[in-house]
Design an enzyme around this catalytic site. Structure first.
Site, PDB file in Angstrom:
ATOM      1  N   TRP A 130      35.908  30.144  37.663  1.00  0.00           N
ATOM      2  CA  TRP A 130      36.652  29.493  38.758  1.00  0.00           C
ATOM      3  C   TRP A 130      35.721  28.731  39.673  1.00  0.00           C
ATOM      4  O   TRP A 130      36.103  27.699  40.234  1.00  0.00           O
ATOM      5  CB  TRP A 130      37.493  30.518  39.527  1.00  0.00           C
TER       6      TRP A 130
ATOM      7  N   ASP B  88      36.518  31.248  47.933  1.00  0.00           N
ATOM      8  CA  ASP B  88      37.693  31.560  47.123  1.00  0.00           C
ATOM      9  C   ASP B  88      37.731  33.084  46.978  1.00  0.00           C
ATOM     10  O   ASP B  88      36.873  33.672  46.333  1.00  0.00           O
ATOM     11  CB  ASP B  88      37.550  30.876  45.757  1.00  0.00           C
TER      12      ASP B  88
ATOM     13  N   LYS C  33      47.164  37.575  42.622  1.00  0.00           N
ATOM     14  CA  LYS C  33      46.185  38.567  42.190  1.00  0.00           C
ATOM     15  C   LYS C  33      46.325  39.837  43.044  1.00  0.00           C
ATOM     16  O   LYS C  33      46.387  40.917  42.530  1.00  0.00           O
ATOM     17  CB  LYS C  33      44.762  38.018  42.296  1.00  0.00           C
TER      18      LYS C  33
HETATM   19  C1  LIG Z   1      43.347  32.994  39.444  1.00  0.00           C
HETATM   20  C2  LIG Z   1      42.269  32.371  40.207  1.00  0.00           C
HETATM   21  C3  LIG Z   1      42.328  31.020  40.609  1.00  0.00           C
HETATM   22  C4  LIG Z   1      43.408  30.062  40.171  1.00  0.00           C
HETATM   23  O1  LIG Z   1      44.686  30.393  40.532  1.00  0.00           O
HETATM   24  P1  LIG Z   1      45.936  29.485  40.119  1.00  0.00           P
HETATM   25  O2  LIG Z   1      47.028  30.013  40.973  1.00  0.00           O
HETATM   26  O3  LIG Z   1      46.169  29.698  38.656  1.00  0.00           O
HETATM   27  O4  LIG Z   1      45.629  28.060  40.430  1.00  0.00           O
HETATM   28  C5  LIG Z   1      41.302  30.544  41.385  1.00  0.00           C
HETATM   29  N1  LIG Z   1      40.261  31.324  41.740  1.00  0.00           N
HETATM   30  C6  LIG Z   1      40.164  32.613  41.365  1.00  0.00           C
HETATM   31  C7  LIG Z   1      38.974  33.418  41.798  1.00  0.00           C
HETATM   32  C8  LIG Z   1      41.158  33.175  40.585  1.00  0.00           C
HETATM   33  O5  LIG Z   1      41.063  34.463  40.210  1.00  0.00           O
END
Ligand SMILES: *Cc1c(COP(=O)(O)O)cnc(C)c1O
Length: 359
Positions: A100, A168, A192
């Site tokens: 990511w 993030d 998540k």
């Molecule tokens: C899942 C995830 C994303 C992307 O999420 P989407 O909703 O599919 O765009 C970005 N960063 C991290 C760390 C993730 O686990």
């Protein structure tokens, strides 16, 4: 019997949250309307927005210094961050610690100059890169991914830096002790650890927001979303409400209790991975292991298939590893209970006994 979802996302939500969300679909607070029908500019949804933001402010200990926004588009943040905070001619620093992070770097490079200050790509991200030294103070910001969902590594502590930090936190927000005030901006896709897919939580320090570039289209402009209190467009009301239910659940359970449970869950599972003769953890250093996504492999593909089958027959699903790593990934998000993890550990032991008898 309910299945135990150990998938990386969309992830398990607390049972109480699902029940309240289900009731709200039929009739929201005796309004005679479904939550799916209530207006997004009305008293009922205003209250949901206000309470959810107050809870984020409280649980992350933000002292009202941040604009808390419910946005859409998940990884659209990879673009919005540079669009808003990377001025023409400036550079931003990125830490490349996983898939990511690498995707965020690619998307940011569309908008300006990106300096990758540290990377563990050559090790297929099986460890965290070394934190960069002597960071150029002229960088517009320093970007990192606190938990690397696919590779199972996690930054537990971030060294103090004078740089504006952007993070993030999609897969570990509100899962462990963290100094959120260290960040100029942090965000998390909901599916998540805090809710269903369709909404992204972003918190931007008010002083950092003042530095945002103008001239972006409104939907891509943090300041515009802040001015419009997250109702610049019709937001995903149901996803925001379900996230509020999860935030209430965290508060009611107590975040210290949740953090301690998460520490215990991870310890049980990693202890078993290290003890069990069939499994090997994929992360090179114990200190880099994620408390949220535990990645491990078996000695060959056939054994892996049999273990996944064994889990399925015992109502545990979502344990397959990401295709970039293979093997298994058990996600231990907040809603995964200690007894869920005990069940997994017990299955790992039973599986070892069965396999040793077969051989
Ligand atoms: C899942 C995830 C994303 C992307 O999420 P989407 O909703 O599919 O765009 C970005 N960063 C991290 C760390 C993730 O686990």
């Amino acid at each position: 019997m309910q299945k135990i979802n150990l998938g990386a996302g969309p992830a398990k939500l607390p049972q109480e949250v699902l029940e309240q969300a289900a009731a709200a679909i039929l009739d929201y607070q005796q309004s005679g309307l479904s939550i799916l029908e209530i207006p997004h500019r009305g008293k009922l949804f205003d209250a949901i927005l206000e309470e959810s933001k107050a809870l984020v402010n409280e649980l992350c200990e933000l002292d009202n210094d941040y604009e808390i926004l419910w946005l859409q588009g998940g990884r659209l943040q990879f673009s919005m961050v540079p669009m808003n905070f990377l001025p023409q001619g400036a550079s931003a620093g990125y830490i490349d610690s996983g898939h990511w992070a690498a995707e965020a770097i690619k998307d940011a490079a569309v908008y300006g100059n990106i300096n990758v200050l540290a990377s563990s790509q050559k090790d297929n991200y099986n460890q965290l890169p070394e934190w960069p030294k002597d960071i150029d103070p002229s960088l517009a910001y320093l970007y990192l991914t606190t938990n690397n969902t696919i590779f199972g590594t996690q930054w537990k502590n971030i060294p103090h830096t004078a740089m504006p930090l952007v993070a993030d936190m999609s897969s570990d927000i509100l899962s462990c002790p963290r100094n959120y005030k260290q960040y100029a901006l942090f965000y998390a896709v909901a599916q998540k650890n805090i809710g269903p897919a369709g909404v992204t939580l972003a918190a931007v320090h008010r002083s950092f927001l003042k530095k945002a570039k103008s001239g972006n289209a409104s939907m891509l402009d943090y300041a515009a979303h802040a001015r419009q209190h997250s109702v610049l467009n019709t937001p995903p009301v149901m996803a925001i409400y379900t996230s509020l239910l999860t935030l209430r659940w965290i508060k009611q359970k107590g975040k210290e209790t949740i953090f301690e449970d998460n520490r215990q869950k991870a310890q049980w599972l990693y202890d078993e991975i290290d003890r069990n003769s069939l499994f090997t953890g994929t992360v090179a250093h114990a200190a880099h292991r994620s408390g949220m996504n535990a990645c491990f492999v078996a000695k060959d593909k056939d054994t892996e298939k049999r273990f996944i089958e064994f889990c399925k027959n015992n109502e545990i699903v979502g344990i397959e590893g990401h295709r970039q790593v293979g093997g298994f990934r058990a996600s231990l998000y907040n809603a995964v209970s200690k007894s869920d993890v005990e069940k997994l550990v017990t299955l790992m032991r039973e599986f070892e006994n069965r396999e040793l008898q077969l051989s």
